[in-house]
Motif scaffolding. Structure first.
Motif, short mmCIF file in Angstrom:
data_model
loop_
_atom_site.label_atom_id
_atom_site.label_comp_id
_atom_site.label_asym_id
_atom_site.label_seq_id
_atom_site.Cartn_x
_atom_site.Cartn_y
_atom_site.Cartn_z
N ILE A 403 0.86 -1.18 0.00
CA ILE A 403 0.00 0.00 0.00
C ILE A 403 0.90 1.23 0.00
O ILE A 403 1.95 1.23 0.64
CB ILE A 403 -0.86 0.02 1.29
N THR A 404 0.49 2.29 -0.71
CA THR A 404 1.33 3.50 -0.71
C THR A 404 1.52 3.97 0.72
O THR A 404 0.59 3.99 1.51
CB THR A 404 0.70 4.67 -1.49
N GLY A 405 2.73 4.37 1.02
CA GLY A 405 3.05 4.73 2.39
C GLY A 405 3.03 6.23 2.61
O GLY A 405 3.28 7.01 1.70
N GLY A 406 2.72 6.61 3.84
CA GLY A 406 2.79 8.02 4.22
C GLY A 406 4.21 8.38 4.64
O GLY A 406 4.45 8.68 5.78
N GLY A 407 5.14 8.29 3.73
CA GLY A 407 6.53 8.60 4.04
C GLY A 407 7.26 7.37 4.53
O GLY A 407 6.68 6.49 5.14
N SER A 408 8.55 7.29 4.24
CA SER A 408 9.31 6.14 4.73
C SER A 408 10.60 6.56 5.40
O SER A 408 10.81 6.33 6.58
CB SER A 408 9.64 5.18 3.59
N ILE B 138 2.68 19.51 11.07
CA ILE B 138 3.94 18.88 10.69
C ILE B 138 3.84 18.29 9.30
O ILE B 138 2.82 17.68 8.96
CB ILE B 138 4.29 17.77 11.70
N CYS B 139 4.88 18.48 8.52
CA CYS B 139 5.01 17.73 7.28
C CYS B 139 6.35 17.01 7.36
O CYS B 139 7.39 17.63 7.23
CB CYS B 139 4.95 18.62 6.04
N ARG B 140 6.29 15.72 7.58
CA ARG B 140 7.54 14.97 7.76
C ARG B 140 8.27 14.78 6.43
O ARG B 140 9.43 14.40 6.40
CB ARG B 140 7.21 13.63 8.43
N CYS B 141 7.55 15.04 5.31
CA CYS B 141 8.24 15.01 4.03
C CYS B 141 8.92 16.34 3.76
O CYS B 141 9.63 16.49 2.77
CB CYS B 141 7.27 14.70 2.89
N GLY B 142 8.66 17.33 4.62
CA GLY B 142 9.35 18.61 4.49
C GLY B 142 8.90 19.47 3.32
O GLY B 142 9.70 20.14 2.69
#
Ligand code: FES
Ligand code: FES
Lengths: 778, 158
Positions: A403-408, B138-142
């Motif tokens: 499943i597409t992830g919310g960031g890794s 927060i945006c952890r992807c920045g």
């Protein structure tokens, strides 16, 4: 913010890669084509140039690419009757934009709009072996050519079918936007041709790829394919999936790192709580399944559990650091003239959490004879194997859906969450939707290991004679598969490389494959030593490079000062690589290097070379007390980077907009690593429990001005992007801070020594949600 | 089991659930409204940001029993309807600026941004860098810089 992307250079650079390949049209009712790169693979890397460091000859990207080659032929492109093309990407999308860039690559060769290409994520396919690992920013590097070959074969088959229908030779036909046209103006769409182009039997075909000069999609800025879903809330993450009976499930975790449950004393009481359905003890804690996650939290907070001790009882940052210091490899006393100047530096890097905003989670439905798992996974094959082992099933009884992830950021390389969900489902005999509480992430989740870096450099008469760097680190866990890739691939690497790497462990091998100091610094050695495997670790949007770069670039500023040179001038004088020089010159010019700044403010500049590309970063930082102490409600403020100018040469750029986004994200990470984010180990547990303790970059930390420049060096192969933004960003911020304050920081992040929060409770291990939310509306 | 009645994205709903369950779980786990995301459960990450009666709030930190019958909750799914369009101008700006990476934080970012702009406009002024610094999501992807640009662009159309 601005982005500049130069057009792809139409004249191929030296070292031009091949354009003729062989592939397959697979037999069947629809047109399915496949690329086979094992035939006639080039031997481009067989000779060994004179460079002193391994990555110049053969780096982690090469290794991952080579590891993927034997299974590349299984990559297929399917042409559908509605004129669209489908492709299942054997990689995981976690925000890097690889589904968008892959659609662009296919669209380019097929001559259709990228919007007509559907890119899905492939479930675990054991036959793909190591082609299914998403890491090391390697996706585009290793899949670029196979995907193009498969798409080009599809176009060839469509043209052949059109030739038969329209009565012209295939080379008299032209393709545009999914339509094949004949000289007389007659035409057919790909959709009309799709089934006619199918072949009843599998056949091998030769194909010629498009020339870079003819590209019309690759290299153009394109927005992400899933942006609409994301901004409307329709993009589905693991927790948004509905699987029948898979109720919210959480785990009450031990008060110390890696502790385990002995006994739940009040099981009956917990089972009587509102909404609670099941309770089960697993090795990682006590799991509870309830109607809502809120009721799981209530149950966890009410649990009375007897715990076994953890893996680092009584230990703290200080004791772990002392162990690292003991394990540090000695710096050699360089054999240089006595008059040589010597610069010695010594840095410490604290534990950091790689947790994404989406917490760890997975859905598992384990039955007696089969198991189905849904999870964000970068190495689904290994997850499938591990889950099968754990459940005592054969691999074909376990289905793993990606499943597409919310960031890794390295987190999802491991399958901890999927394995845990499977165990809980088995124990409860029910489908579960497992979610980690936020507090579980920094406290029990994977961290980037604590490390030290020591450097000794010697200089004489304007030359650098030696540069030794010794990193010492808590063990990084590579059990996610990259390790196995190395052992199975290293034999096929060029002999010189194999000789250097033979006998090294995984970590040392990866270190050696990734670290490259592109300066003419005489005798350069960079080594890694590891100790202490009691922690849950992993890489974190890069493995070693941010720490290594921060240490090296800060030391280089010291060396420059000793020679009486400006940091930019010194770097330009010693850089031996033109691509790195070009990005450095770009940021210096765009960022107006050397402009005068008020006291307490300064610029910093740094470079990094990795992922078949180079980056440079220039920042301006404000360390004046009124900025450092600015008051923002419940926030860690500190020095503010007011401007960042970034330049990247990532080889052939598929999607400049996506590349810029990755550099922007990488910068946010680099900023956090240097200034604000770390985990504190005290008395056997990590203190951080949420985003109000773990200070990842926030709006009030970000530079209001951020520019990214894409520099084109004319290479025709793409480089990596996902992790490339971090090292030079972290280093530039560190260099700027040192120049603004006049003191070189030695421990990172710089605010680690000051604990700016009150730790949340360990028993219960998760905080209760507040009730006063309506007081803060705006 | 008490019955809870309130309005979600224009529709009146009634759910049987204990008073103290936080609104986030009622939305996500019981009503299947998945736009608001969980990122902390303690009102710090702001991933769950939604609107109540037109103002931003964080449903992870409000008990469902504290909602009134006529309280109107708007999640990202209902945002376009508040302007009677397929997409709210803020969502359009988000797409135009290619903000999302993993996308997990973005529903909350957009809900926070629209409320912030409404507040600033109500004070009869334009959004400033200092206002942007106050966004807590927060945006952890920045993706912070693109968020800043998108908020300004969206604000100009609101
Ligand atoms: S989940 Fe509501 S603020 Fe984090
Ligand atoms: S886009 Fe991934 S957390 Fe913001």
């Amino acid at each position: 913010m601005s982005v500049q992307a130069q057009a792809v250079d139409p004249t191929p650079a030296a070292g031009l890669s091949r354009r003729s390949f062989v592939g397959w049209v697979l037999g069947g009712a629809t047109l399915v084509t496949a690329a086979d790169l094992t035939l006639g693979r080039g031997v481009a890397r067989a000779s060994v140039p004179s460079g002193p460091q391994v990555p110049e000859l053969y780096d982690l990207e090469d290794l991952q690419t080579d590891a993927a080659l034997p299974t590349s032929q299984l990559i297929t492109v399917t042409m559908n009757d509605d004129g669209t093309a489908s492709f299942e990407l054997p990689r995981m999308e976690v925000g890097q934009g690889i589904t968008t860039s892959t659609a662009m690559i296919i669209a380019e060769e097929l001559d259709i709009d990228p919007g007509q290409v559907k890119v899905g994520l492939a479930p675990a396919r054991p036959e793909l072996i190591f082609n299914q690992l998403t890491g090391g920013s390697n996706t585009t590097v290793s899949t670029y050519t196979p995907i193009r070959v498969a798409a080009a074969i599809a176009k060839g088959a469509l043209l052949d079918a059109a030739a038969a229908e329209l009565g012209y030779a295939a080379d008299q036909l032209t393709t545009r936007a999914g339509v094949v046209s004949a000289p007389d103006g007659s035409s057919l769409t790909y959709g009309e041709l799709a089934s006619k182009a199918a072949s009843p039997r599998t056949k091998q075909v030769d194909v010629e790829l498009k020339k870079a000069g003819d590209f019309s999609v690759i290299g153009t800025a394109r927005n992400r394919d899933d942006a609409l879903l994301a901004v409307t809330g329709r993009k589905k993450f693991i927790q948004d999936l509905h699987v029948k009976g898979a109720l919210p499930t959480m785990v009450c975790r031990p008060p110390t790192l890696n502790g385990s449950p002995k006994k739940l004393r009040n099981k009956k009481k917990i089972l009587r709580m509102p909404g609670v359905k099941n309770v089960a003890i697993v090795d990682t804690g006590v799991a509870v399944r309830a109607k809502t996650f809120g009721q799981c939290i209530d149950a966890i907070r009410a649990m009375d559990v007897v715990w076994n001790p953890g893996s680092v009882e009584g230990e703290s940052d200080r004791t772990i650091m002392a162990r690292l210091k003991k394990a540090e490899l000695p710096l050699a006393v360089p054999d240089v003239p006595v008059l040589a100047d010597q610069v010695d530096t010594d840095f410490e890097f604290m534990f950091r959490s790689s947790a994404a905003l989406e917490p760890n989670g997975a859905i598992a439905d384990v039955r007696d004879d089969r198991a189905t798992i849904w999870a964000g996974l970068k190495v689904p094959i290994l997850a499938q194997e591990n889950i099968a082992k754990e459940l005592g099933m054969s691999i074909d009884q376990v289905t793993v859906n990606v499943i597409t992830g919310g960031g890794s950021f390295g987190h999802k390389l491991f399958s901890d969450h999927a394995i845990e969900a499977a165990k809980i489902s088995k124990k409860m005999g029910k489908p579960v939707k497992l979610m980690w509480h936020r507090a579980d992430e920094p406290r029990q989740g994977r961290l980037h290991p604590m490390a030290t870096s020591r450097i000794r450099a010697t200089m004489l008469a304007g030359e650098v004679l030696t540069f030794e760097q010794r990193n010492t680190s808590v063990v990084t866990d590579f059990s996610h598969g990259l390790g196995e890739i190395i052992t199975s691939t290293i034999d096929e690497a060029p002999t010189e490389v194999g000789r250097t790497l033979g006998g090294l462990g995984f970590s040392e091998t990866i270190f050696t494959l990734t670290q490259e100091l592109p300066y003419d610094f005489g005798v350069v050695t960079q080594l890694l030593n590891e100790t202490d495997d009691r922690f849950n670790t992993g890489s974190m949007r890069n493995i070693y490079s941010p720490d290594t770069a921060v240490a090296a670039e800060l030391t280089i500023d010291q060396m420059a000062a000793k020679m009486g040179k400006d940091p930019l001038e010194f770097r330009l004088a010693f850089l031996k690589d033109d691509r790195t020089k070009a990005v450095l010159e770009k940021v210096a010019k765009e960022g107006n290097w050397g402009r005068t700044m008020p006291k307490g403010m300064a610029q910093g500049i740094a470079i990094h070379k990795e992922y078949k590309g180079s980056t440079a970063c220039l920042v301006e930082i404000d360390c004046r007390p009124r900025t450092v102490d600015r008051d923002i409600y419940h926030a860690v403020t500190g020095p503010r980077v007011t401007k960042a100018v970034f330049a990247v040469d990532a080889g052939l750029v598929i999607n400049p907009r996506g590349l810029e986004a990755q550099m922007m994200g990488g910068f946010s990470d680099g900023l956090a690593l240097t200034l604000t984010s770390s985990c504190h180990l005290r008395n056997g547990h990590f203190l951080e429990a949420s985003w109000d303790n773990y200070f990842y970059t926030r709006q009030w930390n970000i530079p209001p001005e951020f520019e990214c420049h894409i520099v084109d060096s004319g290479t025709d192969q793409p480089g990596g992007a996902g992790e490339a933004g971090v090292p030079s960003s972290a280093a530039a911020v560190a260099c700027a801070y040192a120049r603004a304050t006049g003191t070189m920081p030695k421990r990172f992040p710089i605010n680690h020594d000051e604990l700016s929060f009150k730790p949340k409770s360990f028993v219960p291990p998760v905080p209760q949600s507040p009730r006063d939310g309506l007081k803060y509306t705006y | 089991m008490p019955k809870q009645t309130f309005i979600v994205n224009g529709e009146r709903v009634t759910v049987k659930v204990a008073d103290n369950v936080r609104v986030l779980w009622v939305l996500r786990d019981l009503l299947g409204v998945h736009g608001p995301k969980y990122g902390c459960g303690i009102n710090v990450c702001k991933a769950c940001t939604s609107h109540i009666n037109g103002k931003a709030f964080n449903p992870c930190s409000v008990r469902v029993g504290d909602l009134e019958r006529d309280d109107e909750i708007t999640t990202i799914e209902g945002l376009p309807d508040t302007v009677g369009k397929d997409l709210h101008p803020m969502q359009e700006a988000w797409i135009d600026r290619d903000v999302p990476q993993c996308g997990y934080c973005q529903p909350g970012q957009i809900m926070a941004a629209t409320a912030l702009v409404n507040k600033v406009h109500a004070e009869d002024r334009e959004i400033t860098e200092a206002d942007l610094d106050t966004i807590r999501n927060i945006c952890r992807c920045g993706t912070y810089n693109r968020i800043r640009e998108a908020v300004k662009q969206g604000a100009s159309k609101m």
